[in-house]
Motif scaffolding. Structure first.
Motif, PDB file in Angstrom:
ATOM      1  N   LEU A 189       0.845  -1.193   0.000  1.00 13.23           N
ATOM      2  CA  LEU A 189       0.000   0.000   0.000  1.00 13.23           C
ATOM      3  C   LEU A 189       0.878   1.240   0.000  1.00 13.23           C
ATOM      4  CD1 LEU A 189      -2.657  -1.076   2.661  1.00 13.23           C
ATOM      5  CD2 LEU A 189      -2.889  -1.148   0.181  1.00 13.23           C
ATOM      6  N   ARG A 190       0.595   2.146  -0.918  1.00 14.71           N
ATOM      7  CA  ARG A 190       1.349   3.394  -0.957  1.00 14.71           C
ATOM      8  C   ARG A 190       1.004   4.254   0.252  1.00 14.71           C
ATOM      9  NH1 ARG A 190      -2.369   7.020  -2.671  1.00 14.71           N
ATOM     10  NH2 ARG A 190      -4.250   6.092  -3.552  1.00 14.71           N
ATOM     11  N   GLY A 191       1.854   5.204   0.548  1.00 12.49           N
ATOM     12  CA  GLY A 191       1.618   6.089   1.690  1.00 12.49           C
ATOM     13  C   GLY A 191       2.945   6.550   2.279  1.00 12.49           C
ATOM     14  N   ARG A 192       2.842   7.284   3.360  1.00 14.16           N
ATOM     15  CA  ARG A 192       4.012   7.761   4.102  1.00 14.16           C
ATOM     16  C   ARG A 192       3.964   7.134   5.487  1.00 14.16           C
ATOM     17  NH1 ARG A 192       6.672  12.267   2.208  1.00 14.16           N
ATOM     18  NH2 ARG A 192       7.144  12.961   4.317  1.00 14.16           N
ATOM     19  N   TYR A 193       5.020   6.414   5.835  1.00 12.72           N
ATOM     20  CA  TYR A 193       5.035   5.642   7.067  1.00 12.72           C
ATOM     21  C   TYR A 193       6.185   6.097   7.955  1.00 12.72           C
ATOM     22  CZ  TYR A 193       2.044   2.646   4.248  1.00 12.72           C
ATOM     23  OH  TYR A 193       1.049   2.164   3.437  1.00 12.72           O
ATOM     24  N   PRO A 194       5.900   6.441   9.223  1.00 11.07           N
ATOM     25  CA  PRO A 194       6.977   6.845  10.136  1.00 11.07           C
ATOM     26  C   PRO A 194       7.735   5.626  10.650  1.00 11.07           C
ATOM     27  CG  PRO A 194       4.862   6.908  11.268  1.00 11.07           C
ATOM     28  CD  PRO A 194       4.559   6.560   9.840  1.00 11.07           C
ATOM     29  N   LEU A 195       9.028   5.773  10.776  1.00 12.29           N
ATOM     30  CA  LEU A 195       9.897   4.750  11.360  1.00 12.29           C
ATOM     31  C   LEU A 195      10.537   5.341  12.603  1.00 12.29           C
ATOM     32  CD1 LEU A 195      11.683   3.384   8.165  1.00 12.29           C
ATOM     33  CD2 LEU A 195       9.677   2.449   9.295  1.00 12.29           C
ATOM     34  N   GLY A 196      10.299   4.710  13.732  1.00 11.88           N
ATOM     35  CA  GLY A 196      10.879   5.186  14.976  1.00 11.88           C
ATOM     36  C   GLY A 196       9.792   5.664  15.937  1.00 11.88           C
ATOM     37  N   PRO A 197      10.202   6.115  17.106  1.00 15.42           N
ATOM     38  CA  PRO A 197      11.600   6.260  17.516  1.00 15.42           C
ATOM     39  C   PRO A 197      12.245   4.932  17.900  1.00 15.42           C
ATOM     40  CG  PRO A 197      10.145   6.916  19.287  1.00 15.42           C
ATOM     41  CD  PRO A 197       9.265   6.623  18.112  1.00 15.42           C
ATOM     42  N   LEU A 198      13.548   4.926  17.861  1.00 17.11           N
ATOM     43  CA  LEU A 198      14.329   3.746  18.188  1.00 17.11           C
ATOM     44  C   LEU A 198      14.335   3.551  19.704  1.00 17.11           C
ATOM     45  CD1 LEU A 198      16.177   1.637  16.787  1.00 17.11           C
ATOM     46  CD2 LEU A 198      18.090   3.154  17.304  1.00 17.11           C
ATOM     47  N   GLN A 199      14.132   2.308  20.129  1.00 13.09           N
ATOM     48  CA  GLN A 199      14.115   1.982  21.551  1.00 13.09           C
ATOM     49  C   GLN A 199      15.299   1.083  21.875  1.00 13.09           C
ATOM     50  OE1 GLN A 199      10.196   0.288  22.182  1.00 13.09           O
ATOM     51  NE2 GLN A 199       9.474   2.220  23.033  1.00 13.09           N
ATOM     52  N   LEU A 200      15.903   1.334  23.021  1.00 14.26           N
ATOM     53  CA  LEU A 200      17.077   0.583  23.455  1.00 14.26           C
ATOM     54  C   LEU A 200      16.838   0.074  24.871  1.00 14.26           C
ATOM     55  CD1 LEU A 200      19.997  -0.230  22.711  1.00 14.26           C
ATOM     56  CD2 LEU A 200      20.741   1.851  23.862  1.00 14.26           C
ATOM     57  N   ARG A 201      17.026  -1.224  25.036  1.00  8.94           N
ATOM     58  CA  ARG A 201      16.898  -1.829  26.358  1.00  8.94           C
ATOM     59  C   ARG A 201      18.295  -2.189  26.855  1.00  8.94           C
ATOM     60  NH1 ARG A 201      12.715  -6.588  26.880  1.00  8.94           N
ATOM     61  NH2 ARG A 201      11.373  -4.822  26.326  1.00  8.94           N
ATOM     62  N   LEU A 202      18.687  -1.591  27.979  1.00 12.05           N
ATOM     63  CA  LEU A 202      20.020  -1.788  28.553  1.00 12.05           C
ATOM     64  C   LEU A 202      19.941  -2.742  29.731  1.00 12.05           C
ATOM     65  CD1 LEU A 202      21.112   1.964  28.635  1.00 12.05           C
ATOM     66  CD2 LEU A 202      21.619   0.306  26.857  1.00 12.05           C
ATOM     67  N   THR A 203      20.900  -3.642  29.849  1.00  3.84           N
ATOM     68  CA  THR A 203      20.995  -4.543  30.987  1.00  3.84           C
ATOM     69  C   THR A 203      22.440  -4.564  31.483  1.00  3.84           C
ATOM     70  OG1 THR A 203      21.414  -6.456  29.575  1.00  3.84           O
ATOM     71  CG2 THR A 203      19.117  -5.998  30.151  1.00  3.84           C
ATOM     72  N   ASP A 204      22.602  -4.816  32.765  1.00  3.42           N
ATOM     73  CA  ASP A 204      23.945  -4.917  33.324  1.00  3.42           C
ATOM     74  C   ASP A 204      24.464  -6.345  33.152  1.00  3.42           C
ATOM     75  OD1 ASP A 204      23.697  -6.410  36.230  1.00  3.42           O
ATOM     76  OD2 ASP A 204      21.860  -5.376  35.616  1.00  3.42           O
ATOM     77  N   PRO A 205      25.764  -6.566  33.319  1.00  5.15           N
ATOM     78  CA  PRO A 205      26.314  -7.911  33.112  1.00  5.15           C
ATOM     79  C   PRO A 205      25.745  -8.968  34.050  1.00  5.15           C
ATOM     80  CG  PRO A 205      28.059  -6.267  33.065  1.00  5.15           C
ATOM     81  CD  PRO A 205      26.816  -5.572  33.514  1.00  5.15           C
ATOM     82  N   PHE A 206      25.253  -8.551  35.228  1.00  2.00           N
ATOM     83  CA  PHE A 206      24.727  -9.524  36.192  1.00  2.00           C
ATOM     84  C   PHE A 206      23.219  -9.746  36.024  1.00  2.00           C
ATOM     85  CE2 PHE A 206      28.406  -7.489  38.201  1.00  2.00           C
ATOM     86  CZ  PHE A 206      29.199  -8.595  38.448  1.00  2.00           C
ATOM     87  N   GLY A 207      22.593  -8.982  35.150  1.00  2.00           N
ATOM     88  CA  GLY A 207      21.151  -9.141  34.955  1.00  2.00           C
ATOM     89  C   GLY A 207      20.332  -8.615  36.105  1.00  2.00           C
ATOM     90  N   MET A 208      20.875  -7.664  36.862  1.00  3.90           N
ATOM     91  CA  MET A 208      20.175  -7.116  38.017  1.00  3.90           C
ATOM     92  C   MET A 208      19.178  -6.018  37.633  1.00  3.90           C
ATOM     93  SD  MET A 208      21.271  -8.711  40.704  1.00  3.90           S
ATOM     94  CE  MET A 208      22.631  -9.778  41.201  1.00  3.90           C
TER      95      MET A 208
END
Length: 452
Positions: A148-167
């Motif tokens: 389907l034609r149109g204008r589609y927004p992409l974003g915003p980008l989401q980032l999930r951060l975790t520590d090395p211990f998974g705390m």
């Protein structure tokens, strides 16, 4: 190719709000460690066991320390997005490139990257990134596709951060986003020859003298390098300075493409509907004529045209031709049904002068609107109409309406008015109809014209 803005994860407002956000990001493991640490500390205080108190403090401080470190490092992760290409035809694919940069002095933990995309473009992409070293970067990509034609927004980008211990686990969003434009599909058209495209404009890019005769000369002043054989002595004597005849001036071929967007003129919806065929056909003709050097104009039933379009439309030659084509494709990408019921506004827009060749993509016409379209022929040097029969498009099987039907009657009215009118059955090829129109018009006139 389009490059999205680069941004950092958004910060929280205030230290108190940041602390609450960090604590809210504790995982089940982190909450368990914190609860165990507090319980061990209380038991150590009650029992008077200092060793148990040290264990309790260690268990309680570890998730809090992980949350604090993660809260601070989130500010130093930057992300960007790049589209290739930013404008893609319907059913075509575009690739989205994502890049994450660790601009801090500390390595990151495990990262989960997620980009928001509309449902019509496909599933939401998710990526897991391993530890990113200080100053390092990671690049990933995914593909998007839409019928389907149109204008589609992409974003915003989401980032999930975790520590090395998974705390602790925190989710942050970037502020930038991009737009993917899905334009109509176009079909390559054969270069054919129509005669009588315009009265003085559209019958080809013929060069015509600006001089109507020796007595009607419109001279200009002599410029260094002009051929002395072009000196017009009568004007030179009249004005007292050296005057020369003007050079031959080209008359650019002009064409107006009319798209009927009335909702009552079409039935059905989706990428295979009659209206989408008309939009795709309009895009194909506009692209073809621009490549042939025509000045083209896009007109709708409401009398509107493309914003920024000149009086003669967009020129098909020159450095701005690619931008003109892109602007018209962007307009067709978002065009939709109108609430109008007639074509009188489009007819009024044609009254300003000779429109050259007129190509119309029309939906269902009643007798009144067919008469309006028939009068449009008087405003053009040549007229070609593709009339879509809604009955043929809603039927499951393809077939041409029987003679004497309403659709055939409308075609007859247009042909009697001088139009080259063709009915469009379901699934028809525009290029085949384009060549058929050339054959029919050649049979009517018997004279060759400019290749289109």
């Amino acid at each position: 190719m389009s490059t999205g803005g680069t941004g950092r994860a958004e910060a929280d407002r205030g230290d108190a709000g940041g602390v609450r956000t960090a604590l809210a990001g504790l995982t089940t493991r982190g909450r368990s460690f914190l609860a165990a640490g507090i319980a061990a500390a209380v038991c150590a205080y009650v029992l008077g066991q200092s060793d148990l108190l040290r264990v309790g403090l260690l268990l309680a401080v570890l998730p809090l320390l992980c949350a604090a470190v993660l809260y601070r490092t989130r500010h130093r992760v930057a992300g960007s997005r790049r589209l290739s290409p930013a404008r893609v035809p319907a059913a075509g694919e575009a690739r989205v490139h994502l890049r994450m940069d660790n601009v801090s002095r500390l390595p990151t933990g495990l990262l989960m990257l997620q980009d928001r995309v509309p449902y019509v473009l496909g599933p939401r992409p998710r990526f897991v990134l391993d530890r990113v070293e200080p100053g390092g970067r990671r690049e990933v990509s995914y593909r998007v596709r839409s019928d389907l034609r149109g204008r589609y927004p992409l974003g915003p980008l989401q980032l999930r951060l975790t520590d090395p211990f998974g705390m602790c686990e925190l989710t942050r969003s970037f502020s930038t986003y991009d737009t993917l434009t899905v334009i109509p599909r176009t079909e390559p058209l054969t270069a054919v020859r129509f005669s009588g495209e315009a009265k003085g404009y559209g019958d080809g890019r013929r060069r015509s003298l600006a001089l109507a005769g020796e007595d009607d000369v419109i001279p200009r002043g002599y410029r260094y390098g002009d051929d002395l054989r072009r000196v017009h002595w009568r004007s030179t004597a009249r004005y007292g300075e050296l005057m020369v005849r003007r050079e031959e001036q080209p008359r650019r071929s002009r064409c107006t493409v009319l798209l009927d967007t009335r909702a009552i003129g079409y039935e059905g919806a989706g990428p295979d509907s009659a209206f989408e065929w008309a939009v795709s056909g309009t895009a194909s003709v506009l692209t073809h004529l621009l490549e042939q050097g025509f000045s083209v104009r896009l007109l709708t039933d409401g009398g509107t045209s493309v914003p920024g379009e000149g009086a003669d439309g967009f020129a098909g030659s020159g450095p701005d031709s690619a931008d003109a084509a892109g602007l018209m494709m962007d307009t067709l990408a978002v065009i939709d049904h109108s609430e109008g019921t007639g074509l009188s506004r489009a007819y009024d827009s044609l009254r300003g002068g000779n429109e050259g060749l007129l190509v119309a993509f029309l939906g269902d016409l009643d007798e009144e609107q067919a008469a309006v379209v028939a009068r449009m022929r008087q405003r053009s040097g040549g007229a070609l109409a593709f009339v879509l029969d809604p009955d043929a498009w809603v039927r499951e099987t393809t077939g041409v309406p029987a003679p004497g039907s309403r659709h055939e009657e409308r075609l007859r009215m247009l042909r009697e008015a001088g139009w080259t009118a063709l009915g469009v059955p379901r699934g028809a090829s525009l290029n085949d109809l384009w060549r058929q129109a050339d054959r029919e018009r050649s049979g009517l006139t018997g004279v060759g014209g400019e290749a289109l």
